[in-house]
Motif scaffolding. Sequence first.
Motif, PDB file in Angstrom:
ATOM      1  N   THR A 244      35.142  44.172  45.687  1.00  0.00           N
ATOM      2  CA  THR A 244      35.954  43.713  44.570  1.00  0.00           C
ATOM      3  C   THR A 244      35.137  42.849  43.614  1.00  0.00           C
ATOM      4  OG1 THR A 244      37.934  43.704  45.975  1.00  0.00           O
ATOM      5  CG2 THR A 244      38.035  42.442  43.922  1.00  0.00           C
ATOM      6  N   TYR A 245      35.291  43.132  42.322  1.00  0.00           N
ATOM      7  CA  TYR A 245      34.649  42.341  41.275  1.00  0.00           C
ATOM      8  C   TYR A 245      35.752  41.806  40.370  1.00  0.00           C
ATOM      9  CZ  TYR A 245      30.413  44.801  42.735  1.00  0.00           C
ATOM     10  OH  TYR A 245      29.370  45.310  43.469  1.00  0.00           O
ATOM     11  N   GLU A 246      35.597  40.566  39.922  1.00  0.00           N
ATOM     12  CA  GLU A 246      36.612  39.983  39.051  1.00  0.00           C
ATOM     13  C   GLU A 246      35.935  39.202  37.933  1.00  0.00           C
ATOM     14  OE1 GLU A 246      40.561  37.080  39.123  1.00  0.00           O
ATOM     15  OE2 GLU A 246      39.634  37.711  41.012  1.00  0.00           O
TER      16      GLU A 246
ATOM     17  N   ASN B  56      42.515  46.527  37.710  1.00  0.00           N
ATOM     18  CA  ASN B  56      43.776  45.797  37.690  1.00  0.00           C
ATOM     19  C   ASN B  56      43.717  44.661  36.676  1.00  0.00           C
ATOM     20  OD1 ASN B  56      45.275  47.078  39.976  1.00  0.00           O
ATOM     21  ND2 ASN B  56      43.484  46.375  41.114  1.00  0.00           N
TER      22      ASN B  56
ATOM     23  N   ALA C 115      44.600  41.117  35.207  1.00  0.00           N
ATOM     24  CA  ALA C 115      44.931  39.845  35.859  1.00  0.00           C
ATOM     25  C   ALA C 115      45.227  38.722  34.869  1.00  0.00           C
ATOM     26  CB  ALA C 115      43.785  39.422  36.783  1.00  0.00           C
TER      27      ALA C 115
ATOM     28  N   SER D  69      47.655  48.526  36.199  1.00  0.00           N
ATOM     29  CA  SER D  69      46.879  48.963  37.362  1.00  0.00           C
ATOM     30  C   SER D  69      46.573  50.449  37.223  1.00  0.00           C
ATOM     31  CB  SER D  69      47.654  48.708  38.656  1.00  0.00           C
ATOM     32  OG  SER D  69      46.885  49.073  39.780  1.00  0.00           O
TER      33      SER D  69
ATOM     34  N   VAL E 197      40.120  41.046  34.611  1.00  0.00           N
ATOM     35  CA  VAL E 197      40.431  42.178  35.479  1.00  0.00           C
ATOM     36  C   VAL E 197      39.805  41.995  36.865  1.00  0.00           C
ATOM     37  CG1 VAL E 197      40.556  43.819  33.560  1.00  0.00           C
ATOM     38  CG2 VAL E 197      38.377  43.462  34.727  1.00  0.00           C
ATOM     39  N   THR E 198      40.357  42.711  37.809  1.00  0.00           N
ATOM     40  CA  THR E 198      39.693  42.906  39.090  1.00  0.00           C
ATOM     41  C   THR E 198      39.365  44.391  39.197  1.00  0.00           C
ATOM     42  OG1 THR E 198      41.803  43.224  40.252  1.00  0.00           O
ATOM     43  CG2 THR E 198      40.885  40.996  40.223  1.00  0.00           C
ATOM     44  N   ILE E 199      38.174  44.700  39.668  1.00  0.00           N
ATOM     45  CA  ILE E 199      37.736  46.077  39.805  1.00  0.00           C
ATOM     46  C   ILE E 199      37.359  46.325  41.258  1.00  0.00           C
ATOM     47  CG2 ILE E 199      36.006  47.762  39.116  1.00  0.00           C
ATOM     48  CD1 ILE E 199      35.865  46.454  36.412  1.00  0.00           C
ATOM     49  N   LEU E 200      37.984  47.326  41.842  1.00  0.00           N
ATOM     50  CA  LEU E 200      37.707  47.700  43.220  1.00  0.00           C
ATOM     51  C   LEU E 200      36.896  48.974  43.237  1.00  0.00           C
ATOM     52  CD1 LEU E 200      40.298  45.843  43.345  1.00  0.00           C
ATOM     53  CD2 LEU E 200      40.869  47.053  45.462  1.00  0.00           C
TER      54      LEU E 200
END
Length: 264
Positions: free
Chosen positions: A2-4, A42, A44, A229, A260-263
């Motif tokens: 996960t990156y945010e 996603n 945020a 999302s 954002v969060t990137i998975l």
Amino acid sequence: MTYEGVLTKMQTEIGDPIQYYLVFEDSFLNMNQLLNKEIEINFAGYQCLNCCKKKKIFRQGFCYDCFYSSPAVGDWIMRPELSTAHLGIADRDLEYEQKVQLQPHVVYLAVTSEIKVGVTRKTQVPTRWIDQGASQAIAVVEVPNRYLAGITEVALKNYYTDKTNWRKMLQHTTETFDLVAEKVKIENLIPEETKEYFYNQKNDLYELNYPVLIYPAKVTSLNLDKTPSFSGKLTGIKGQYLIFENGTVFNVRGSEGYVVTILV
């Protein structure tokens, strides 16, 4: 993994193909390495790129107040012919405007969705062309300030568009053009004030290759405000767009200031 972080435009590195990096405060992603892989994005929140407050983004990564007060988004950014720093006249902040406007600028032709004319600081070659998704580009005039570049662009807009049809650019439906031949026509079309700056001998044509596995037949734009999302298989990167397998495209630069969060 996960990156945010706060979205800013992807950093690029010239190569064959071009390398793309999504950079956050404490980490970064080489986006080329994610091709043909599922990623999830996603939404945020927001964070203004200027004041860093968690305020809704208005335009260009700025909140409403900063967009109408910061010198970084004055009207002369989009309309270089409105530049006045060479006259010692301030728009919002003369010191900032002199720093940006009073440096070498290039007027160019680029093939995006068709042949377009544009202006960029010399230090932004070829980054500006990559950000626009140009397949080819060539400099036609190099001038000492933004104003002269602006009046040259205005003259050439009588013959070339200054806009990119982003859908055509992403679908890669562009015709073939001879930019060197087009450049030859231009010398007699530019203003008298900038004729001495015409690139008479230099025909350095840039050809740019993007990391795209397959171009979409139809594109649908991802808006994080409406779709907070999203997940999909990444199949290409061009300009500042991420291209997904189902034809969804995400304009990273158009979402600057979004957290954002990137998975992956």
